[in-house]
Design an enzyme around this catalytic site. Structure first.
Site, short mmCIF file in Angstrom:
data_model
loop_
_atom_site.label_atom_id
_atom_site.label_comp_id
_atom_site.label_asym_id
_atom_site.label_seq_id
_atom_site.Cartn_x
_atom_site.Cartn_y
_atom_site.Cartn_z
N CYS A 19 0.92 -0.90 -0.07
CA CYS A 19 0.17 -0.06 0.10
C CYS A 19 1.03 0.86 0.45
O CYS A 19 1.67 1.68 1.25
CB CYS A 19 -0.78 0.02 1.11
SG CYS A 19 -2.32 -2.16 1.62
N ALA A 25 1.22 4.31 -2.15
CA ALA A 25 1.22 5.95 -2.64
C ALA A 25 1.26 6.94 -0.92
O ALA A 25 0.60 6.00 0.18
CB ALA A 25 -0.18 6.12 -3.75
N PRO A 26 1.42 8.48 -1.25
CA PRO A 26 2.46 8.79 -2.11
C PRO A 26 4.21 8.16 -2.20
O PRO A 26 4.51 8.63 -3.57
CB PRO A 26 2.39 9.67 -1.73
CG PRO A 26 2.35 9.76 -0.40
CD PRO A 26 1.19 8.55 -0.13
N GLY A 27 4.62 6.95 -1.91
CA GLY A 27 5.62 6.49 -1.68
C GLY A 27 6.30 7.07 -0.59
O GLY A 27 7.94 6.70 -1.48
N ASP A 48 1.54 -1.45 4.57
CA ASP A 48 1.98 -0.02 5.42
C ASP A 48 -0.05 0.67 5.37
O ASP A 48 0.21 0.89 4.46
CB ASP A 48 2.70 1.09 5.27
CG ASP A 48 2.26 2.56 5.86
OD1 ASP A 48 2.34 2.65 6.85
OD2 ASP A 48 2.33 3.89 4.86
N CYS A 80 -0.64 4.62 11.27
CA CYS A 80 -1.04 6.14 11.91
C CYS A 80 -2.41 6.25 12.60
O CYS A 80 -1.98 6.88 12.73
CB CYS A 80 -0.71 6.83 10.71
SG CYS A 80 -1.84 7.19 9.78
#
Ligand code: SAM
Length: 422
Positions: free
Chosen positions: A211, A213-215, A291, A342
């Protein structure tokens, strides 16, 4: 063990992190004088010759502290009202972008110093001309760059900086594009940087970022492998997957292949092989980073009303479970899986680890080193030995593993690591 009450947790979440963290991209050279000059220029606007303290934590992480307490700016009496998201960003050192402005007095002119307030209740109507009487919070002082007509006239779709922030109420330095140069440095929360350290990407390893993005973590992994790992980055949303490619280009990363793909389906016996993109055969990757999409309740500051219902919060565990199950399939035996969120909810963190250990006997929990955050929370499905292997970033005090203030003062975050047994 001091158990955090809900009120203490709420109060911690409402505060802004006490420093700003940047990650250096070691594939490029960052000239520290750029930061120095950037801070001195801000100091000029604040009538001070001092600059905030900064220091390196490991070779790729820079901690930037707040302006000293005696750096202050008088309030101006001219109020700009901004929406909740924008107010939280200003507290972390961002400028005010035009779509975030809700109210601006008619008398304000370009170049005026203004006080920036966040609309706490989301009741302010866009285009307000008079003083806002609803609940608001002071978030900083700035310099006005746009007029009411640029922001609110019929047919206008405002973009760009409307207020150039000079001093956030949090006293964090302002961070803007000029510091990022050509991808030499990027803004990243401290626990997210730690997450990259836990994965510890090495040259020639096959790594899947499920998962991505944004990298920001993908590029960290690429950079720490010297751009020599074989990294596949997936994200379900095509526009977001394109962002991963963009981040790689900016940061000079070439070892990443990014695809728009639903990672809950990333393993298939019918795969044409790892080099042909998803889906992948079982046992393909040396390391997998999950993530996970999550309720995001670790973000700070959060004093502005959170609209997420308990039902919405509870829904994340289902996709997290599906993703974890798929991660285990594509991981090689002996490979390492890193799971992170997070957020601060038990069911997405400690509860998810307890569920995975029970459901998949092939998983062995291992210390998510370097262990810089606190242990997992007690009474949430993990025993003390297991709690010590994970890391949870938050305000908790726990005698199992004391945590430096630096790691308590970032955002709420959780990291666990497993290896796959035969
Ligand atoms: N790792 C990223 C970074 O550090 O820049 C942040 C990832 S963010 C926490 C979670 C991402 O998961 C979102 O970009 C979302 O689009 C993506 N996502 C959600 N469900 C997914 C799925 N089933 N497959 C792949 N990506 C998914």
């Amino acid at each position: 063990m001091e158990i955090q009450t809900q009120t203490e947790m709420k109060s911690w979440l409402s505060e802004t992190p006490k420093c700003t963290t940047f990650r250096f991209n070691r594939l490029k050279k960052f000239d520290i004088n750029v930061l120095h000059e950037f801070l001195y220029a801000q100091g000029k606007e604040l009538n001070t010759n001092q600059i905030p303290k900064y220091y390196l934590l490991r070779p790729d992480c820079l901690i930037l502290e707040r302006w000293p307490d005696d750096v202050v700016l008088e309030n101006t009496g001219k109020e700009v009202i901004v929406d909740a998201l924008c107010a939280a960003a200003v507290l972390r050192g961002a400028h005010v972008f035009a779509p975030g402005v809700m109210g601006l007095p008619v008398s304000c002119q370009i170049g005026d110093r203004v006080d920036i307030y966040g609309d706490l209740e989301k009741h302010c109507k866009r285009g307000l001309k008079v003083k806002y009487e609803g609940q608001k919070q002071y978030v900083g002082v700035g310099c006005l760059k746009m007029l009411r007509s640029d922001l609110f006239d019929d047919g206008v779709q405002p973009s760009g900086i409307a207020v150039h922030t000079i001093l956030p109420a949090s006293k964090l330095p302002v961070v803007n594009e000029s510091i990022y140069g050509k991808g030499e440095v990027l803004l990243q929360n401290l626990p997210s940087i730690v997450c990259g350290w836990v994965v510890d990407a090495q040259p020639n390893e096959y790594i899947l970022d499920m998962c991505a993005a944004p990298g920001n973590k993908t590029t960290h992994l690429a950079e720490m492998s010297g751009d020599k790992a074989f990294i596949t980055a997936l994200d379900k949303t095509p526009s977001k997957a394109a962002k991963i490619k963009e981040s790689c280009d900016i940061q000079g990363v070439t070892c990443v292949s990014a695809f728009a793909f639903d990672s809950t389906k990333c393993c298939s016996e019918e795969s044409k092989g790892i080099n042909n993109g998803p889906p992948f055969p079982p046992n393909s990757f040396d390391k997998v980073l999950l993530d996970a999409p999550c309720s995001g309740l670790g973000q700070r500051p959060q004093q502005f009303m959170n609209k997420m219902t308990p039902k919405m919060i509870s829904s994340y565990k289902f996709v997290q479970r599906k993703l974890l199950a798929e991660a285990i399939k594509v991981l090689k035996i002996g490979g390492k899986l890193v799971y992170s969120t997070c957020t601060i909810t038990e069911e997405e963190n400690e509860g998810m680890i307890a569920w995975a250990l029970e459901k998949f006997p092939c998983l062995k929990l291992v210390p998510a080193e370097p262990l810089l955050g606190g242990p997992g929370l007690p009474n949430r499905g993990l025993n003390d030995e297991q709690r010590l292997m994970v890391q949870s970033f938050g305000p908790h005090n726990d005698e199992l593993r004391p945590v430096e203030d630096l790691y308590k003062n970032s955002i709420g975050f959780f990291i666990a690591a497993f290896v796959k047994l035969p």
